[in-house]
Design a protein around this motif. Structure first.
Motif, PDB file in Angstrom:
ATOM      1  N   ILE A  74       0.737  -1.236   0.045  1.00 32.70           N
ATOM      2  CA  ILE A  74      -0.430  -0.127   0.155  1.00 32.70           C
ATOM      3  C   ILE A  74       0.612   1.168   0.095  1.00 32.70           C
ATOM      4  N   SER A  75       1.955   1.368   1.119  1.00 28.79           N
ATOM      5  CA  SER A  75       2.884   2.760   1.441  1.00 28.79           C
ATOM      6  C   SER A  75       3.903   2.168   1.296  1.00 28.79           C
ATOM      7  N   GLY A  76       5.431   2.468   0.702  1.00 33.15           N
ATOM      8  CA  GLY A  76       7.098   2.486   1.981  1.00 33.15           C
ATOM      9  C   GLY A  76       7.758   1.512   1.378  1.00 33.15           C
ATOM     10  N   GLU A  77       6.984   1.016  -0.356  1.00 31.69           N
ATOM     11  CA  GLU A  77       8.011   0.268  -0.953  1.00 31.69           C
ATOM     12  C   GLU A  77       9.601   1.340  -1.051  1.00 31.69           C
ATOM     13  N   THR A  78      10.301   2.640  -0.596  1.00 37.51           N
ATOM     14  CA  THR A  78      11.358   3.071  -1.005  1.00 37.51           C
ATOM     15  C   THR A  78      11.565   3.231   0.441  1.00 37.51           C
ATOM     16  N   ALA A  79      10.788   3.116   1.195  1.00 39.55           N
ATOM     17  CA  ALA A  79      11.101   2.994   2.733  1.00 39.55           C
ATOM     18  C   ALA A  79      11.581   1.514   4.003  1.00 39.55           C
ATOM     19  N   ARG A  80      12.068   2.600   4.516  1.00 46.97           N
ATOM     20  CA  ARG A  80      11.974   1.082   5.889  1.00 46.97           C
ATOM     21  C   ARG A  80      10.766   0.865   6.215  1.00 46.97           C
ATOM     22  N   LYS A  81      10.018   1.317   6.424  1.00 44.91           N
ATOM     23  CA  LYS A  81       8.690   0.749   7.054  1.00 44.91           C
ATOM     24  C   LYS A  81       7.140   1.049   6.162  1.00 44.91           C
ATOM     25  N   LYS A  82       7.029  -0.149   5.463  1.00 45.25           N
ATOM     26  CA  LYS A  82       5.781  -0.436   4.696  1.00 45.25           C
ATOM     27  C   LYS A  82       4.846  -1.230   5.625  1.00 45.25           C
ATOM     28  N   ILE A  83       3.451  -0.329   4.446  1.00 46.29           N
ATOM     29  CA  ILE A  83       2.418  -0.977   4.744  1.00 46.29           C
ATOM     30  C   ILE A  83       2.626  -2.000   3.488  1.00 46.29           C
ATOM     31  N   LEU A  84       1.578  -2.865   4.107  1.00 46.61           N
ATOM     32  CA  LEU A  84       1.547  -4.693   3.320  1.00 46.61           C
ATOM     33  C   LEU A  84      -0.769  -4.585   3.153  1.00 46.61           C
ATOM     34  N   ARG A  85      -0.754  -4.925   2.475  1.00 47.46           N
ATOM     35  CA  ARG A  85      -2.592  -5.356   2.283  1.00 47.46           C
ATOM     36  C   ARG A  85      -1.645  -7.169   1.747  1.00 47.46           C
ATOM     37  N   ILE A  86      -2.967  -7.842   2.628  1.00 46.77           N
ATOM     38  CA  ILE A  86      -2.440  -9.301   2.677  1.00 46.77           C
ATOM     39  C   ILE A  86      -4.423  -9.295   2.446  1.00 46.77           C
ATOM     40  N   GLU A  87      -4.780 -10.037   1.056  1.00 47.49           N
ATOM     41  CA  GLU A  87      -6.003 -10.679   0.567  1.00 47.49           C
ATOM     42  C   GLU A  87      -6.875 -11.583   1.728  1.00 47.49           C
ATOM     43  N   GLY A  88      -7.652 -11.878   1.667  1.00 50.48           N
ATOM     44  CA  GLY A  88      -8.312 -12.587   2.532  1.00 50.48           C
ATOM     45  C   GLY A  88      -9.321 -12.716   3.808  1.00 50.48           C
ATOM     46  N   ASP A  89      -9.071 -13.181   4.499  1.00 49.33           N
ATOM     47  CA  ASP A  89     -10.454 -13.137   5.439  1.00 49.33           C
ATOM     48  C   ASP A  89      -9.874 -12.532   6.954  1.00 49.33           C
ATOM     49  N   PRO A  90      -9.753 -11.549   6.895  1.00 44.45           N
ATOM     50  CA  PRO A  90      -9.319 -10.547   7.918  1.00 44.45           C
ATOM     51  C   PRO A  90      -8.736 -11.811   9.531  1.00 44.45           C
ATOM     52  N   GLU A  91     -10.140 -11.830   9.165  1.00 43.56           N
ATOM     53  CA  GLU A  91     -10.097 -12.554  10.973  1.00 43.56           C
ATOM     54  C   GLU A  91      -9.316 -14.309  11.118  1.00 43.56           C
ATOM     55  N   ASP A  92      -9.116 -14.825  10.124  1.00 43.76           N
ATOM     56  CA  ASP A  92      -7.805 -16.430   9.126  1.00 43.76           C
ATOM     57  C   ASP A  92      -6.805 -15.294   9.307  1.00 43.76           C
ATOM     58  N   LEU A  93      -6.531 -14.457   9.263  1.00 47.58           N
ATOM     59  CA  LEU A  93      -5.155 -14.088   8.654  1.00 47.58           C
ATOM     60  C   LEU A  93      -4.557 -13.428  10.579  1.00 47.58           C
ATOM     61  N   MET A  94      -5.400 -12.807  11.187  1.00 46.04           N
ATOM     62  CA  MET A  94      -5.013 -12.501  12.146  1.00 46.04           C
ATOM     63  C   MET A  94      -4.754 -13.651  13.453  1.00 46.04           C
ATOM     64  N   LYS A  95      -5.379 -14.554  13.094  1.00 46.66           N
ATOM     65  CA  LYS A  95      -4.866 -16.005  13.912  1.00 46.66           C
ATOM     66  C   LYS A  95      -3.037 -16.586  13.185  1.00 46.66           C
ATOM     67  N   LYS A  96      -3.435 -16.345  12.029  1.00 46.99           N
ATOM     68  CA  LYS A  96      -2.462 -16.664  11.216  1.00 46.99           C
ATOM     69  C   LYS A  96      -1.172 -15.876  11.459  1.00 46.99           C
ATOM     70  N   LEU A  97      -1.388 -14.785  12.057  1.00 45.70           N
ATOM     71  CA  LEU A  97       0.027 -13.137  12.512  1.00 45.70           C
ATOM     72  C   LEU A  97      -0.283 -13.829  13.900  1.00 45.70           C
ATOM     73  N   ASP A  98      -0.744 -14.072  14.703  1.00 43.82           N
ATOM     74  CA  ASP A  98      -0.770 -14.033  16.577  1.00 43.82           C
ATOM     75  C   ASP A  98      -0.264 -15.592  16.552  1.00 43.82           C
ATOM     76  N   GLN A  99       0.029 -16.866  15.558  1.00 43.96           N
ATOM     77  CA  GLN A  99       0.570 -17.772  15.861  1.00 43.96           C
ATOM     78  C   GLN A  99       1.680 -17.929  15.251  1.00 43.96           C
ATOM     79  N   LEU A 100       2.426 -16.538  14.032  1.00 44.78           N
ATOM     80  CA  LEU A 100       3.020 -16.607  13.912  1.00 44.78           C
ATOM     81  C   LEU A 100       4.234 -15.719  14.928  1.00 44.78           C
ATOM     82  N   LEU A 101       3.481 -14.393  15.346  1.00 39.08           N
ATOM     83  CA  LEU A 101       4.434 -14.233  16.572  1.00 39.08           C
ATOM     84  C   LEU A 101       4.390 -14.639  18.030  1.00 39.08           C
ATOM     85  N   ALA A 102       3.519 -15.964  17.840  1.00 39.14           N
ATOM     86  CA  ALA A 102       3.712 -16.641  19.493  1.00 39.14           C
ATOM     87  C   ALA A 102       5.376 -17.515  19.124  1.00 39.14           C
ATOM     88  N   ARG A 103       5.711 -17.231  18.550  1.00 39.57           N
ATOM     89  CA  ARG A 103       6.457 -18.680  18.177  1.00 39.57           C
ATOM     90  C   ARG A 103       8.119 -18.196  18.946  1.00 39.57           C
TER      91      ARG A 103
END
Length: 103
Positions: A74-103
Protein backbone atom coordinates in the motif's frame (compact mmCIF):
# COMPACT_ATOMS: atom_id res chain seq x y z
CA UNK A 1 -1.12 -3.05 20.16
CA UNK A 2 -1.12 -4.91 16.89
CA UNK A 3 0.69 -4.08 13.64
CA UNK A 4 -2.37 -5.34 11.72
CA UNK A 5 -5.71 -3.71 10.99
CA UNK A 6 -8.63 -5.78 9.72
CA UNK A 7 -10.87 -4.59 6.89
CA UNK A 8 -13.81 -6.32 5.18
CA UNK A 9 -11.77 -8.39 2.71
CA UNK A 10 -8.14 -7.86 3.69
CA UNK A 11 -5.64 -7.11 6.41
CA UNK A 12 -3.23 -4.18 6.49
CA UNK A 13 0.08 -5.00 8.11
CA UNK A 14 2.71 -2.47 9.19
CA UNK A 15 6.23 -3.86 8.66
CA UNK A 16 9.66 -2.46 9.51
CA UNK A 17 12.09 -4.11 7.09
CA UNK A 18 15.83 -4.56 7.52
CA UNK A 19 17.54 -5.47 4.22
CA UNK A 20 21.07 -6.90 3.90
CA UNK A 21 20.55 -9.08 6.97
CA UNK A 22 22.50 -12.25 7.66
CA UNK A 23 19.31 -14.31 7.32
CA UNK A 24 15.63 -13.97 6.43
CA UNK A 25 13.27 -13.89 9.37
CA UNK A 26 10.51 -12.30 11.39
CA UNK A 27 11.74 -10.82 14.65
CA UNK A 28 8.56 -10.01 16.56
CA UNK A 29 7.09 -6.58 17.22
CA UNK A 30 8.52 -3.10 17.66
CA UNK A 31 6.60 -0.24 19.27
CA UNK A 32 7.69 3.36 18.77
CA UNK A 33 7.49 6.04 21.49
CA UNK A 34 4.37 7.49 19.85
CA UNK A 35 2.58 4.13 20.12
CA UNK A 36 2.90 2.82 16.57
CA UNK A 37 3.37 -0.94 16.35
CA UNK A 38 5.40 -2.60 13.56
CA UNK A 39 6.22 -6.19 12.66
CA UNK A 40 10.02 -6.47 12.44
CA UNK A 41 11.26 -8.44 9.44
CA UNK A 42 14.66 -8.94 7.87
CA UNK A 43 15.78 -10.23 4.50
CA UNK A 44 19.17 -11.02 2.99
CA UNK A 45 18.29 -9.21 -0.25
CA UNK A 46 19.73 -5.80 -1.05
CA UNK A 47 17.47 -2.72 -1.17
CA UNK A 48 17.86 -2.04 -4.88
CA UNK A 49 15.60 -2.69 -7.86
CA UNK A 50 12.86 -3.94 -5.52
CA UNK A 51 14.83 -7.04 -4.48
CA UNK A 52 14.26 -6.52 -0.75
CA UNK A 53 10.54 -5.88 -1.34
CA UNK A 54 10.20 -9.10 -3.35
CA UNK A 55 12.03 -10.98 -0.61
CA UNK A 56 9.68 -9.50 2.01
CA UNK A 57 6.61 -10.63 0.07
CA UNK A 58 8.11 -14.10 -0.32
CA UNK A 59 8.94 -14.25 3.42
CA UNK A 60 5.45 -13.15 4.49
CA UNK A 61 3.73 -15.49 2.01
CA UNK A 62 5.72 -18.45 3.32
CA UNK A 63 5.21 -17.50 6.98
CA UNK A 64 1.45 -17.03 6.59
CA UNK A 65 1.05 -19.93 4.11
CA UNK A 66 -0.47 -17.72 1.41
CA UNK A 67 0.18 -17.24 -2.31
CA UNK A 68 2.57 -14.35 -3.05
CA UNK A 69 -0.08 -12.81 -5.28
CA UNK A 70 -2.28 -12.13 -2.23
CA UNK A 71 0.27 -9.67 -0.77
CA UNK A 72 0.85 -6.17 -2.15
CA UNK A 73 2.28 -2.85 -1.02
CA UNK A 74 0.00 0.00 0.00
CA UNK A 75 2.88 2.32 0.91
CA UNK A 76 6.56 2.44 1.74
CA UNK A 77 8.07 0.64 -1.24
CA UNK A 78 11.20 2.80 -0.98
CA UNK A 79 11.15 3.23 2.82
CA UNK A 80 12.09 0.99 5.71
CA UNK A 81 8.54 1.16 7.14
CA UNK A 82 5.96 -0.39 4.85
CA UNK A 83 2.24 -1.11 4.83
CA UNK A 84 1.22 -4.40 3.22
CA UNK A 85 -2.24 -5.37 1.99
CA UNK A 86 -2.89 -9.06 2.53
CA UNK A 87 -5.95 -10.40 0.71
CA UNK A 88 -8.15 -12.93 2.47
CA UNK A 89 -10.47 -13.46 5.40
CA UNK A 90 -9.31 -10.95 8.05
CA UNK A 91 -10.21 -13.20 10.98
CA UNK A 92 -8.25 -16.12 9.54
CA UNK A 93 -5.29 -13.86 8.70
CA UNK A 94 -5.24 -12.44 12.24
CA UNK A 95 -5.13 -15.98 13.67
CA UNK A 96 -2.21 -16.87 11.39
CA UNK A 97 -0.39 -13.69 12.38
CA UNK A 98 -0.96 -14.38 16.09
CA UNK A 99 0.40 -17.91 15.68
CA UNK A 100 3.42 -16.55 13.84
CA UNK A 101 4.18 -14.05 16.60
CA UNK A 102 3.66 -16.63 19.35
CA UNK A 103 6.68 -18.63 18.16
Amino acid sequence: MSPAKAFADHLRLAVRLTPNASRDGIDGLDTTVDGECWLKARVTAVPEDGKANKALIQLMAKALRLPKSSIAFISGETARKKILRIEGDPEDLMKKLDQLLAR
